[in-house]
Design a protein around this motif. Structure first.
Motif, PDB file in Angstrom:
ATOM      1  N   GLY A  20       0.840  -1.187   0.011  1.00  0.00           N
ATOM      2  CA  GLY A  20      -0.084   0.013  -0.148  1.00  0.00           C
ATOM      3  C   GLY A  20       0.739   1.212   0.137  1.00  0.00           C
ATOM      4  N   LEU A  21       2.136   1.324   0.685  1.00  0.00           N
ATOM      5  CA  LEU A  21       2.787   2.295   0.904  1.00  0.00           C
ATOM      6  C   LEU A  21       3.537   2.736  -0.606  1.00  0.00           C
ATOM      7  N   GLY A  22       3.688   1.377  -1.300  1.00  0.00           N
ATOM      8  CA  GLY A  22       4.631   1.587  -2.652  1.00  0.00           C
ATOM      9  C   GLY A  22       3.412   2.198  -3.562  1.00  0.00           C
ATOM     10  N   ASN A  23       2.141   2.010  -3.606  1.00  0.00           N
ATOM     11  CA  ASN A  23       1.433   2.526  -4.726  1.00  0.00           C
ATOM     12  C   ASN A  23       0.733   3.606  -4.145  1.00  0.00           C
ATOM     13  N   GLY A  24       1.125   4.238  -3.018  1.00  0.00           N
ATOM     14  CA  GLY A  24       0.702   5.481  -2.496  1.00  0.00           C
ATOM     15  C   GLY A  24      -0.749   5.508  -1.635  1.00  0.00           C
ATOM     16  N   ARG A  25      -1.456   4.362  -1.733  1.00  0.00           N
ATOM     17  CA  ARG A  25      -2.799   4.356  -1.276  1.00  0.00           C
ATOM     18  C   ARG A  25      -2.737   4.737   0.324  1.00  0.00           C
ATOM     19  N   VAL A  26      -2.022   3.985   0.938  1.00  0.00           N
ATOM     20  CA  VAL A  26      -1.898   4.130   2.363  1.00  0.00           C
ATOM     21  C   VAL A  26      -1.654   5.842   2.683  1.00  0.00           C
ATOM     22  N   THR A  27      -0.463   6.293   2.071  1.00  0.00           N
ATOM     23  CA  THR A  27      -0.160   7.648   2.351  1.00  0.00           C
ATOM     24  C   THR A  27      -1.307   8.555   2.073  1.00  0.00           C
ATOM     25  N   ALA A  28      -1.886   8.326   1.056  1.00  0.00           N
ATOM     26  CA  ALA A  28      -3.268   9.353   0.765  1.00  0.00           C
ATOM     27  C   ALA A  28      -4.230   8.943   1.820  1.00  0.00           C
ATOM     28  N   VAL A  29      -4.372   7.884   2.427  1.00  0.00           N
ATOM     29  CA  VAL A  29      -5.466   7.837   3.686  1.00  0.00           C
ATOM     30  C   VAL A  29      -4.944   8.456   4.623  1.00  0.00           C
ATOM     31  N   LEU A  30      -3.512   8.399   5.070  1.00  0.00           N
ATOM     32  CA  LEU A  30      -2.981   9.141   6.108  1.00  0.00           C
ATOM     33  C   LEU A  30      -3.215  10.453   6.175  1.00  0.00           C
ATOM     34  N   ILE A  31      -2.928  10.981   4.878  1.00  0.00           N
ATOM     35  CA  ILE A  31      -2.953  12.440   4.803  1.00  0.00           C
ATOM     36  C   ILE A  31      -4.479  13.042   4.697  1.00  0.00           C
ATOM     37  N   LEU A  32      -5.409  12.319   4.049  1.00  0.00           N
ATOM     38  CA  LEU A  32      -6.853  12.880   3.811  1.00  0.00           C
ATOM     39  C   LEU A  32      -7.682  12.477   4.836  1.00  0.00           C
ATOM     40  N   LEU A  33      -7.495  11.339   5.397  1.00  0.00           N
ATOM     41  CA  LEU A  33      -8.596  10.830   6.424  1.00  0.00           C
ATOM     42  C   LEU A  33      -8.596  11.471   7.627  1.00  0.00           C
ATOM     43  N   PRO A  34      -7.497  12.128   8.350  1.00  0.00           N
ATOM     44  CA  PRO A  34      -7.646  12.831   9.618  1.00  0.00           C
ATOM     45  C   PRO A  34      -8.370  14.042   9.487  1.00  0.00           C
ATOM     46  N   PRO A  35      -8.048  14.957   8.542  1.00  0.00           N
ATOM     47  CA  PRO A  35      -9.119  16.106   8.276  1.00  0.00           C
ATOM     48  C   PRO A  35     -10.518  15.831   8.304  1.00  0.00           C
ATOM     49  N   ALA A  36     -10.817  14.853   7.457  1.00  0.00           N
ATOM     50  CA  ALA A  36     -12.116  14.601   7.124  1.00  0.00           C
ATOM     51  C   ALA A  36     -12.958  14.080   8.311  1.00  0.00           C
ATOM     52  N   LEU A  37     -12.257  13.218   9.262  1.00  0.00           N
ATOM     53  CA  LEU A  37     -12.643  12.659  10.318  1.00  0.00           C
ATOM     54  C   LEU A  37     -12.909  14.157  11.424  1.00  0.00           C
ATOM     55  N   ILE A  38     -11.867  14.710  11.598  1.00  0.00           N
ATOM     56  CA  ILE A  38     -11.947  16.004  12.406  1.00  0.00           C
ATOM     57  C   ILE A  38     -13.279  16.967  12.056  1.00  0.00           C
ATOM     58  N   LEU A  39     -13.219  17.314  10.760  1.00  0.00           N
ATOM     59  CA  LEU A  39     -14.427  17.907  10.338  1.00  0.00           C
ATOM     60  C   LEU A  39     -15.726  17.323  10.517  1.00  0.00           C
ATOM     61  N   PHE A  40     -15.806  16.176  10.213  1.00  0.00           N
ATOM     62  CA  PHE A  40     -17.113  15.242  10.474  1.00  0.00           C
ATOM     63  C   PHE A  40     -17.388  15.052  11.957  1.00  0.00           C
ATOM     64  N   THR A  41     -16.586  14.986  12.734  1.00  0.00           N
ATOM     65  CA  THR A  41     -16.614  14.838  14.116  1.00  0.00           C
ATOM     66  C   THR A  41     -17.254  16.044  14.635  1.00  0.00           C
ATOM     67  N   LEU A  42     -16.523  17.379  14.343  1.00  0.00           N
ATOM     68  CA  LEU A  42     -16.880  18.694  14.819  1.00  0.00           C
ATOM     69  C   LEU A  42     -18.256  19.363  14.319  1.00  0.00           C
ATOM     70  N   PHE A  43     -18.868  18.700  13.270  1.00  0.00           N
ATOM     71  CA  PHE A  43     -19.882  19.556  12.481  1.00  0.00           C
ATOM     72  C   PHE A  43     -21.023  18.475  12.367  1.00  0.00           C
ATOM     73  N   PRO A  85     -22.697  17.866  17.144  1.00  0.00           N
ATOM     74  CA  PRO A  85     -23.997  18.574  17.128  1.00  0.00           C
ATOM     75  C   PRO A  85     -25.016  17.587  17.463  1.00  0.00           C
ATOM     76  N   LEU A  86     -24.926  16.366  16.649  1.00  0.00           N
ATOM     77  CA  LEU A  86     -25.988  15.444  16.892  1.00  0.00           C
ATOM     78  C   LEU A  86     -25.972  14.640  18.300  1.00  0.00           C
ATOM     79  N   SER A  87     -24.599  14.516  18.887  1.00  0.00           N
ATOM     80  CA  SER A  87     -24.655  13.968  20.367  1.00  0.00           C
ATOM     81  C   SER A  87     -25.253  15.066  21.275  1.00  0.00           C
ATOM     82  N   GLU A  88     -24.940  16.464  21.152  1.00  0.00           N
ATOM     83  CA  GLU A  88     -25.649  17.523  22.032  1.00  0.00           C
ATOM     84  C   GLU A  88     -27.145  17.500  21.785  1.00  0.00           C
TER      85      GLU A  88
END
Length: 310
Positions: free
Chosen positions: A20-43, A47-50
């Protein structure tokens, strides 16, 4: 292919990670997934939990909620006649969207899907209402239906009739609302169908025509089956959109007359937010969220998968 997948699944985790590191998939996931998770959690998640937490309190939005009432808010909602009217109106919008709005959009799409300059003009004309902001559309149509100064007043004067205030009529106000909703959104569904129809192979249509099929038979047995996935997605958008109708109704009727044109969302806004009854409004929001998720899950399970298989 199955044996290859089985062989890869039996490989050590370290080897799969290196690949996965060789074809760049894991790297793309590690870069793109955390910001998406943070935004999804915040917005979304927070709010749904509250909202789920506030739904069990009698709270006006100031300070911390302390007056715990359990499921009393939900009991009040279910027993409230206006909420029952709002649910009924929302279901009416769903039915109107499925059985009037979508067929109208399909008919128009079949008429103007071919790429010609004239059809391009008609596509633009029919799609303009969807581009228009919901609040602006509601204000425009409130003027059209105005019995004193609007278009309906001019028509009444031209035929020598007394002014008629359609939006003030308990029996006809919601009919006017549904008319505006059909006018506003049918262009969106029409463009989905046009895109799908343009992807239907002309060879199929020509073959059916050579075999002696009529125009109606070509539509029924060739074009409509070919665009079935688009129809399924369009219906999903129509149902979810009906559960969210708000911006058009507020400038048109504000839920009136006598609370007869409320949907679930306008009910939440009127009896929750505007009256500073945040706990009550949160309970309505929880009910709406559960309804939307239930519809999405069941629709995905029973329609979208079958459409993909077909």
């Amino acid at each position: 292919m199955a044996s290859l997948d089985a062989a890869r699944s039996s490989e050590p985790l370290s080897l799969r990670l290196r690949r996965g590191l060789g074809n760049g998939r894991v790297t793309a996931v590690l870069i793109l997934l955390p910001p998406a998770l943070i935004l999804f959690t915040l917005f979304v998640i927070l709010p749904l939990s509250e909202s789920g937490y506030y739904a069990f309190f009698n709270w006006n939005g100031y300070g911390s909620p302390t007056d715990y009432v359990g499921v009393e808010n939900f009991e009040r909602i279910v027993g409230h006649s206006i909420f029952q009217t709002a649910v009924g109106n929302t279901l009416k919008i769903v039915l109107i969207s499925l059985f009037i709005q979508m067929p109208l959009a399909l008919v128009l799409a079949l008429l103007i899907y071919r790429k010609t300059p004239t059809n391009a003009v008609f596509r633009l004309i029919f799609f303009v209402p969807y581009i228009l902001a919901e609040v602006a559309a509601g204000l425009i149509w409130s003027f059209v239906f105005d019995g004193n100064y609007g278009v309906s007043a001019s028509i009444a004067a031209a035929i020598g009739s007394e002014p008629y205030f359609l939006l003030a009529d308990r029996d006809w106000a919601f009919v006017a609302v549904m008319t505006v909703i059909v006018w506003k959104y049918f262009g969106f569904h029409m463009m989905i169908y046009i895109a799908a129809l343009q992807g239907v192979p002309e060879d199929l249509i020509e073959a059916a025509r050579i075999e002696g099929a009529s125009r109606t038979q070509i539509v029924r047995y060739v074009q409509v089956p070919q665009i079935k996935p688009a129809l399924i997605v369009s219906a999903f958008f129509a149902i979810i959109g009906a559960l969210q109708v708000f911006d058009i109704i507020i400038p048109l009727t504000n839920g009136g007359p006598s609370n007869q044109t409320h949907t679930i969302v306008t009910y939440l806004y009127t009896f929750g937010l505007t009256r500073l009854n945040i706990g009550f409004g949160s309970a309505v929001g929880v009910i709406l969220f559960i309804a939307a998720v239930t519809v999405a899950v069941f629709y995905q399970r029973f329609f979208m998968k079958r459409g993909a298989v077909a």
